[in-house]
Design a protein around this motif. Structure first.
Motif, PDB file in Angstrom:
ATOM      1  N   ARG A 121       0.822  -1.194   0.000  1.00  0.00           N
ATOM      2  CA  ARG A 121       0.000   0.000   0.000  1.00  0.00           C
ATOM      3  C   ARG A 121       0.865   1.257   0.000  1.00  0.00           C
ATOM      4  O   ARG A 121       0.608   2.216  -0.737  1.00  0.00           O
ATOM      5  N   GLU A 122       1.931   1.233   0.825  1.00  0.00           N
ATOM      6  CA  GLU A 122       2.810   2.403   0.853  1.00  0.00           C
ATOM      7  C   GLU A 122       3.505   2.604  -0.487  1.00  0.00           C
ATOM      8  O   GLU A 122       3.664   3.731  -0.953  1.00  0.00           O
ATOM      9  N   ALA A 123       3.922   1.479  -1.121  1.00  0.00           N
ATOM     10  CA  ALA A 123       4.563   1.604  -2.433  1.00  0.00           C
ATOM     11  C   ALA A 123       3.593   2.155  -3.469  1.00  0.00           C
ATOM     12  O   ALA A 123       3.949   3.007  -4.283  1.00  0.00           O
ATOM     13  N   ARG A 124       2.331   1.676  -3.405  1.00  0.00           N
ATOM     14  CA  ARG A 124       1.340   2.184  -4.359  1.00  0.00           C
ATOM     15  C   ARG A 124       1.057   3.664  -4.117  1.00  0.00           C
ATOM     16  O   ARG A 124       0.985   4.468  -5.054  1.00  0.00           O
ATOM     17  N   GLU A 125       0.923   4.040  -2.829  1.00  0.00           N
ATOM     18  CA  GLU A 125       0.657   5.445  -2.525  1.00  0.00           C
ATOM     19  C   GLU A 125       1.832   6.319  -2.938  1.00  0.00           C
ATOM     20  O   GLU A 125       1.643   7.429  -3.453  1.00  0.00           O
ATOM     21  N   ARG A 126       3.068   5.813  -2.716  1.00  0.00           N
ATOM     22  CA  ARG A 126       4.227   6.595  -3.120  1.00  0.00           C
ATOM     23  C   ARG A 126       4.271   6.768  -4.631  1.00  0.00           C
ATOM     24  O   ARG A 126       4.568   7.850  -5.147  1.00  0.00           O
ATOM     25  N   GLN A 127       3.939   5.680  -5.364  1.00  0.00           N
ATOM     26  CA  GLN A 127       3.918   5.774  -6.828  1.00  0.00           C
ATOM     27  C   GLN A 127       2.849   6.741  -7.306  1.00  0.00           C
ATOM     28  O   GLN A 127       3.081   7.542  -8.217  1.00  0.00           O
ATOM     29  N   GLU A 128       1.653   6.685  -6.665  1.00  0.00           N
ATOM     30  CA  GLU A 128       0.595   7.605  -7.055  1.00  0.00           C
ATOM     31  C   GLU A 128       0.976   9.048  -6.750  1.00  0.00           C
ATOM     32  O   GLU A 128       0.680   9.962  -7.523  1.00  0.00           O
ATOM     33  N   ARG A 129       1.647   9.252  -5.598  1.00  0.00           N
ATOM     34  CA  ARG A 129       2.063  10.600  -5.257  1.00  0.00           C
ATOM     35  C   ARG A 129       3.100  11.135  -6.238  1.00  0.00           C
ATOM     36  O   ARG A 129       3.041  12.294  -6.665  1.00  0.00           O
ATOM     37  N   GLU A 130       4.074  10.254  -6.615  1.00  0.00           N
ATOM     38  CA  GLU A 130       5.074  10.686  -7.588  1.00  0.00           C
ATOM     39  C   GLU A 130       4.433  10.982  -8.942  1.00  0.00           C
ATOM     40  O   GLU A 130       4.809  11.943  -9.618  1.00  0.00           O
ATOM     41  N   GLU A 131       3.447  10.144  -9.337  1.00  0.00           N
ATOM     42  CA  GLU A 131       2.771  10.393 -10.597  1.00  0.00           C
ATOM     43  C   GLU A 131       2.011  11.712 -10.567  1.00  0.00           C
ATOM     44  O   GLU A 131       2.011  12.489 -11.531  1.00  0.00           O
ATOM     45  N   TYR A 132       1.343  11.975  -9.409  1.00  0.00           N
ATOM     46  CA  TYR A 132       0.595  13.236  -9.280  1.00  0.00           C
ATOM     47  C   TYR A 132       1.548  14.434  -9.323  1.00  0.00           C
ATOM     48  O   TYR A 132       1.272  15.437  -9.989  1.00  0.00           O
ATOM     49  N   GLU A 133       2.703  14.322  -8.618  1.00  0.00           N
ATOM     50  CA  GLU A 133       3.657  15.435  -8.618  1.00  0.00           C
ATOM     51  C   GLU A 133       4.275  15.635  -9.992  1.00  0.00           C
ATOM     52  O   GLU A 133       4.589  16.765 -10.372  1.00  0.00           O
ATOM     53  N   ARG A 134       4.439  14.527 -10.757  1.00  0.00           N
ATOM     54  CA  ARG A 134       4.985  14.676 -12.099  1.00  0.00           C
ATOM     55  C   ARG A 134       3.975  15.325 -13.042  1.00  0.00           C
ATOM     56  O   ARG A 134       4.337  16.130 -13.894  1.00  0.00           O
ATOM     57  N   ASN A 135       2.692  14.966 -12.878  1.00  0.00           N
ATOM     58  CA  ASN A 135       1.661  15.543 -13.743  1.00  0.00           C
ATOM     59  C   ASN A 135       1.252  16.941 -13.291  1.00  0.00           C
ATOM     60  O   ASN A 135       0.736  17.724 -14.092  1.00  0.00           O
ATOM     61  N   ASN A 136       1.404  17.230 -12.001  1.00  0.00           N
ATOM     62  CA  ASN A 136       1.013  18.538 -11.467  1.00  0.00           C
ATOM     63  C   ASN A 136       2.212  19.171 -10.753  1.00  0.00           C
ATOM     64  O   ASN A 136       2.262  19.195  -9.521  1.00  0.00           O
ATOM     65  N   PRO A 137       3.198  19.610 -11.492  1.00  0.00           N
ATOM     66  CA  PRO A 137       4.388  20.178 -10.834  1.00  0.00           C
ATOM     67  C   PRO A 137       4.064  21.480 -10.123  1.00  0.00           C
ATOM     68  O   PRO A 137       3.138  22.203 -10.482  1.00  0.00           O
ATOM     69  N   LYS A 138       4.872  21.765  -9.100  1.00  0.00           N
ATOM     70  CA  LYS A 138       4.716  23.014  -8.371  1.00  0.00           C
ATOM     71  C   LYS A 138       5.208  24.189  -9.219  1.00  0.00           C
ATOM     72  O   LYS A 138       5.954  24.026 -10.182  1.00  0.00           O
TER      73      LYS A 138
END
Length: 931
Positions: A121-138
Motif C-alpha cells: 500500500r505504501e509503495a502504491r501510494e508513493r507511486q501515485e504521489r510521484e505520478e501526481y507530482e509529475r503531472n502537477n508540478p509546483k
C-alpha cells in the motif's frame, strides 16, 4: 324593517378563527403595546378540521396535523436501523470470555492483514504521489529553468532592471499631475543660479578687486563651502583616529584602575556595530512595547530578558544590566533571568550575582554549573560543585561535572561510586563507572547496574562489549539481553537496534555489532511479512551510511533464514567484492555454490574471482564441479573456454568448444566457436563453421553478421553483400544487420543503395532510433545537410524520446549558439538519457565550464555504466583537464563496471585483433577514436 343584523354586525360563530381559512394567525407589530391575540392551539385546529370534515362526509385531513392511525407492526424502529445498537436484538445476552476472545482474535487478524498489505500500500501510494507530482508540478519546479538562467545575468543587467512601482490608474494620474505642477520662483533664486557659475570682477574706488558674489578673496575665486565641510570632517576623523590609537597608552584622569581601555574600546566598537545594524525607530517602538509588558506583568521573566537584550543590541550595556537587575528583583525564582544577568556582567560582578541567584534557587542545576564556570581555579570549581551536590544530590549533570574535574582516575572512580549510590537509575553514571574499572570489576558494576535499571539496553550492550574486550566470545550476552528486555517490555524496534549496531561498529566493537544483528534483526517480523525485501533494504541502508560490518551481519542473518536465495548471495558477494577482502569473497562464494548448486551465475563468479586472483587450477576445479552440478550448461562451457583461451591454451579451448557443440549445441556456442577461429586467424575454418551453423540456426542474425564481416575483411564485397542480403531476409527485425548492410553499400560508394537499404529497414523495424540516426548520418556524410535536417525532423516526430537522435541533432545539425537551448528542450522531452547527458557535458566542456561538464559526465555514468562510449568521453575529458588521481579512479571504475555496449566501444572491443586486450587498453583506444 327586519330585526336581523347585517353581516358585519353579527356575532362570530362558535370556534371561529379569523384568517384560518387562508392560513393567517394572530401576530404582533411594533406599534402594539402588548402581544396580539394568540392563535388557536393545535388541539383546537385538529378539532375544527375534524368537525368540518364530518359535515362534508370526508375523512379528516392529515396535512394540518390530524392524528394518523399508526400501524401496530412498525418495522422501522430506530433501534433496528443501527447495526451497533443491539439493545433490542441481544438485550438479554451476556458478554462472556468466549466473546472477548473472539473479538480479540478478529482484531489480531485485521491487524495482521493490514501489516501484510502495508508495504504494497505504501509503495502504491508513493507511486501515485510521484505520478501526481509529475503531472502537477509546483510553480517552483515550473520556473526552475528560468531561475537557473538568472545565474548568467550580469551586474549591469541587474542594475538596469526598473524599480517596481504602483502603476494603477489613480496613482499614475496623481503622480503625473504632481510632475506637471508649476510653482512661482523668486527672481533672486534665478539670479543666484545665473551668477553661481560666473566670475565677475570689478574695481572698487580704492583700487581693490571684488567678485560678483560679494565674498572678499585675494585671488578672485569663489568660496566652495562643500569642500570646506568635507575637509573639516576629514580633519575630525583623523583626530578621532589618533585619539583612539593613543588611548591605549595614555591614562585618563579619574578612571578606575581595573578597566582595560583597549578592551573597553573594542567592546564599545562592537556595541556601536550592533546598534548600527538596527534602525533607531525600530528600537524605540520595541522599547515602548517591552516597557508595557514589564509594567503590565512585572513577574514575567521573559519580558525582562527581552528588554535587557534590546538595550544590549542598542549598545546600552549599562541600561541592559540595570533592566535585568530589576527583573531579578521582581522574578527571583527565574533561572533564565539570573543566567541573563550573569551573562551581561563581568566576572567579578557575575560571581556576586550567581551567589544571590543560588540563594534564591538553591536547587537549580544550571545556576550551580554556571557558578562553577565562573571560577578559574580548579579547587574553587570543585568546592562549588561539592556545595551543589549537598543541595542537589540527585542531579546527574552536577555529578558528571564533578567527575570531569578530577584528574586522578581513582578519585573519579570514588565519585562515580558515590554517584551511583545516590542516583541508582542513571545509566550514564553506571557506564562511566564501568569504563573506569578493571574488566573484572566492570563486570560486577554492570551486573549491579542491570539489576538497578533492568529496562536499559545500553547496559546490556556495554556488557557485550566488555565480553568482547575480554575475549570471552562463548557467552551470548545479547541473547540474554533480548530475553530480559522482552520480559520487561523494553525491547527496541528493529531499526533502533540496527542504529545501535552501527554505533558499535563505529567504535570498533565488531563482534558486538554482529551479535546485536543476529539476535534482534528478526524481532517483530512474521513469516508472512516480506522479510527478505525488508532485510535487503536494511543492508543497503547500512552500506549507504558506510557501515559495512553491519550490512555484512544483516546479509549473514538473512542467508541463515533464506539459505537458497540466490539474490541475497549475489548481494553479499557484491559487498565483499567492493568493501571486503579477496579471501572473504572466495569463502562466501564457496558457501553460495554449496547452497545453490544449480546457479551457474554463482559458479562463474567463483571461477572468475579465482582466475583474477591468479589461482588458475582452482578456477578449473570450480568449473569442473560446476559441470557436474549443471551438465550441458552453455554458460559454464563458454566460461571454461574463455579461461583456457585467456591462458593461451588454444588446443584445450578448441577441444572444449568442439565438445560444447556436441553436448550443448546452442547458437551461442557456435557463435563463440566461429569468433574463436577468427581471433586465431583461421578464416577458412571460421567460414566452414559459420556455414555449418547457419544450416542449423538460419534465424541467428549474429551468424549472418559474422559471415558478412569475414567476407568484408577479405575485401570480398559481393559475397558480403549477399550474406547481408540473405541475413536481412531471414532476420528482418535485426537492426545491426541492416546497419552493416547499409554501411557496406556506403563503403562501396553507392550512397543511393545505402539509402534504399535504410528505407527498407525503417519499414521492417518502425520507430527505431538507430535506423533513423544512421539515415541522418548517411546524408550528413554525403554533405547533404538539408536532407539530413528533414530526416531528423521526421525522426524526432516518430521517436521523440530518443536521446541518440537529440544528441545527433544538437551536435551536428545545430549551430553552436543554439546547442544549449536545444539541449534544454531535449532534457525536458527525454527523461534521464545517458547519451544526451554526455552531449550536455560536451557542450559545457566546449564552453570551458569544467566543473559542470564533469558533473554531467558523472550523471551519465551513474545512469548506465554499461555504455563504454560514455567512459571513453569522460576519460578523454580528464586527459585534458583532470588530475592523474582522477584518471586512475575512472579507469578503475570502468574496469569494475566492465562495459560491453556503445557504438565505438563495440567496434573496438569486438575486433578479432584485440581479443586479448584489457578494458584499460580498449578505453584508451576508444577515447582516441571518438569524434
Amino acid at each position: 324593517m327586519s330585526g336581523r343584523k347585517d353581516f358585519l354586525s353579527q356575532a362570530a360563530p362558535e370556534n371561529y378563527v379569523a384568517g384560518l381559512g387562508r392560513g393567517a394567525t394572530g401576530f404582533t407589530t411594533r406599534s402594539d403595546l402588548g402581544p396580539a391575540r394568540e392563535g388557536p392551539s393545535e388541539e383546537q385546529i385538529k378539532e375544527a378540521l375534524a368537525k368540518r370534515a364530518a359535515q362534508l362526509g370526508a375523512a379528516p385531513p392529515t396535512a394540518y396535523g390530524a392524528a394518523e392511525k399508526k400501524e401496530d407492526n412498525d418495522d422501522d424502529d430506530e433501534r433496528y436501523q443501527d447495526p451497533e445498537n443491539e439493545v433490542g436484538l441481544f438485550a438479554n445476552g451476556a458478554y462472556d470470555r468466549d466473546d472477548d476472545e473472539a473479538d480479540r482474535i478478529y482484531q489480531e487478524v485485521d491487524e495482521k492483514m493490514d501489516r501484510r498489505r502495508k508495504i504494497r500500500r505504501e509503495a502504491r501510494e508513493r507511486q501515485e504521489r510521484e505520478e501526481y507530482e509529475r503531472n502537477n508540478p509546483k510553480i517552483q519546479q515550473q520556473f526552475a529553468d528560468l531561475k537557473r538562467s538568472l545565474a548568467s545575468v550580469s551586474d549591469e543587467d541587474w542594475a538596469n532592471i526598473p524599480e517596481v512601482g504602483d502603476l494603477t490608474g489613480k496613482n499614475r494620474r496623481s503622480k503625473q499631475n504632481l510632475r506637471q505642477r508649476f510653482y512661482a520662483v523668486p527672481d533672486s533664486v534665478i539670479a543666484g543660479a545665473r551668477d553661481a557659475t560666473q566670475f565677475e570682477t570689478t574695481l572698487t574706488d580704492d583700487g581693490t578687486q571684488t567678485n560678483g558674489s560679494g565674498t572678499d578673496n585675494a585671488d578672485g575665486t569663489m568660496t566652495n563651502f562643500a569642500d570646506i565641510g568635507a575637509a573639516r570632517d576629514k580633519v575630525l576623523r583623523v583626530r578621532l583616529d589618533q585619539a583612539a590609537q593613543g588611548s591605549g597608552a595614555d591614562s585618563v584622569a579619574g578612571s578606575a584602575t581595573n578597566i582595560d581601555p583597549k578592551g573597553y574600546l573594542t567592546s564599545l566598537t562592537k556595541s556601536e556595530m550592533k546598534a548600527g545594524e538596527v534602525e533607531v525607530g525600530d528600537i524605540k517602538r520595541v522599547r515602548v512595547l517591552l516597557e508595557s509588558v514589564i509594567k503590565t506583568n512585572p513577574k514575567h521573566a521573559p519580558g525582562w530578558i527581552a528588554a535587557a537584550r534590546l538595550e544590549e543590541v542598542a549598545g546600552k550595556i549599562v541600561a541592559a544590566r540595570n533592566v535585568i537587575a530589576r527583573g531579578c528583583e521582581y522574578c527571583p525564582k527565574s533561572e533564565d533571568a539570573w543566567l541573563e544577568n550573569i551573562r551581561l556582567n563581568d566576572n567579578h560582578n557575575a560571581k556576586i550575582i550567581a551567589a544571590n541567584a543560588i540563594k534564591n534557587n538553591d536547587h537549580s542545576t544550571r545556576l550551580w554549573i554556571e557558578a562553577m564556570k565562573l571560577e578559574s581555579d580548579p579547587r574553587a570549581k570543585k568546592r562549588v560543585l561539592r556545595h551543589a551536590i549537598d543541595h542537589i544530590p540527585q542531579s546527574v549533570a552536577i555529578w558528571k561535572e564533578a567527575v570531569n574535574l578530577e584528574e586522578n582516575p581513582d578519585d573519579a572512580r570514588l565519585l562515580l561510586a558515590k554517584a551511583t549510590e545516590m542516583i541508582p537509575l542513571s545509566v550514564e553514571l553506571w557506564l562511566a563507572l564501568a569504563r573506569l574499572e578493571t574488566p573484572d570489576n566492570a563486570q560486577i558494576v554492570l551486573n549491579k547496574a542491570r539489576k538497578a535499571v533492568p529496562t536499559s539496553h545500553e547496559i546490556w550492550i556495554a556488557a557485550a562489549r566488555l565480553q568482547e574486550q575480554m575475549g570471552n566470545n562463548k557467552v551470548n550476552v545479547m541473547k540474554r539481553a533480548v530475553q530480559s528486555l522482552a520480559r520487561e517490555s523494553a525491547m527496541l524496534k528493529r531499526e533502533e537496534w540496527i542504529t545501535e549496531a552501527e554505533k558499535c561498529e563505529e567504535e570498533g566493537a565488531i563482534l558486538t555489532c554482529g551479535a546485536i544483528i543476529r539476535e534482534t534483526l528478526g524481532w517483530g517480523l512474521d513469516e508472512d511479512d516480506d522479510r527478505k525485501e525488508i532485510w535487503m533494504d536494511d543492508a543497503k541502508g547500512s552500506i549507504g551510511r558506510g557501515k559495512y560490518e553491519t550490512a555484512r551481519a544483516i546479509y549473514a542473518y538473512a542467508l541463515r533464514v533464506f539459505v537458497n536465495k540466490k539474490s541475497i548471495w549475489l548481494a553479499a558477494a557484491e559487498l565483499e567484492r567492493n568493501h571486503g577482502s579477496k579471501e572473504a569473497l572466495w569463502q562466501l562464494l564457496e558457501k553460495a555454490v554449496e547452497a545453490c548448486p544449480q546457479s551457474e551465475v554463482l559458479w562463474m563468479q567463483l571461477a572468475k574471482e579465482k582466475w583474477q586472483g591468479g589461482e588458475i587450477d582452482d578456477a578449473r576445479r570450480v568449473l569442473g564441479k560446476a559441470f557436474n552440478q549443471n551438465p550441458n550448461n552453455e554458460d559454464i562451457w563458454l566460461a571454461a573456454v574463455k579461461l583456457e583461451a585467456d591462458n593461451q591454451q588454444t588446443e584445450q579451448a578448441r577441444e572444449l568448444l568442439q565438445a560444447a557443440r556436441q553436448e550443448a549445441g546452442t547458437d551461442r556456442v557456435w557463435i563463440k566457436s566461429v569468433a574463436f577461429e577468427r581471433q586465431l586467424g583461421n578464416i577458412e575454418a571460421a567460414l566452414d563453421l559459420v556455414n555449418k551453423s547457419l544450416q542449423l540456426f538460419p534465424k541467428a542474425d549474429k551468424l549472418w553478421m559474422i559471415k558478412g564481416q569475414i567476407y568484408e575483411s577479405e575485401n570480398k564485397l559481393p559475397q558480403a553483400r549477399e550474406a547481408y542480403g540473405t541475413g536481412t531476409r531471414a532476420c528482418p527485425k535485426s537492426v545491426p544487420l541492416w546497419l552493416l548492410a547499409s554501411r557496406l553499400e556506403e563503403k562501396a560508394g553507392v550512397v543511393v543503395k545505402a539509402r534504399s537499404v535504410l528505407d527498407r529497414a525503417r519499414l521492417a523495424v518502425p520507430k527505431n532510433a538507430l535506423l533513423w540516426t544512421e539515415s541522418v548520418r548517411v546524408e550528413r556524410r554525403a554533405n547533404n545537410i538539408a536532407q539530413a535536417k528533414n530526416l531528423m525532423a521526421k525522426a524526432l516526430q516518430e521517436v521523440p524520446s530518443s536521446g541518440l537522435l537529440w544528441s545527433e541533432s544538437i551536435w551536428y545539425l545545430e549551430p553552436r549558439t543554439q546547442r544549449k537551448p536545444r539541449s534544454l528542450e531535449a532534457i525536458k522531452k527525454v527523461d534521464n538519457d545517458p547519451i544526451l547527458f554526455v552531449t550536455v557535458a560536451r557542450i559545457f566542456w566546449g564552453e570551458r565550464r569544467l566543473e559542470k561538464a564533469s558533473s554531467w559526465f558523472e550523471k551519465a555514468i551513474l545512469l548506465d555504466s554499461d555504455l563504454g562510449d560514455m567512459w571513453a568521453w569522460y576519460y578523454r575529458f580528464l586527459q585534458q583537464h583532470g588530475t592523474e588521481e582522477k584518471r586512475e579512479e575512472v579507469i578503475a571504475r570502468c574496469v569494475l563496471s566492465e562495459p560491453k555496449h556503445g557504438e565505438v566501444w563495440q567496434s573496438v572491443a569486438k575486433d578479432p585483433r584485440r581479443a586479448s586486450s584489457s578494458i584499460e587498453d580498449i578505453l584508451n583506444l576508444v577515447a582516441s577514436k571518438l569524434e
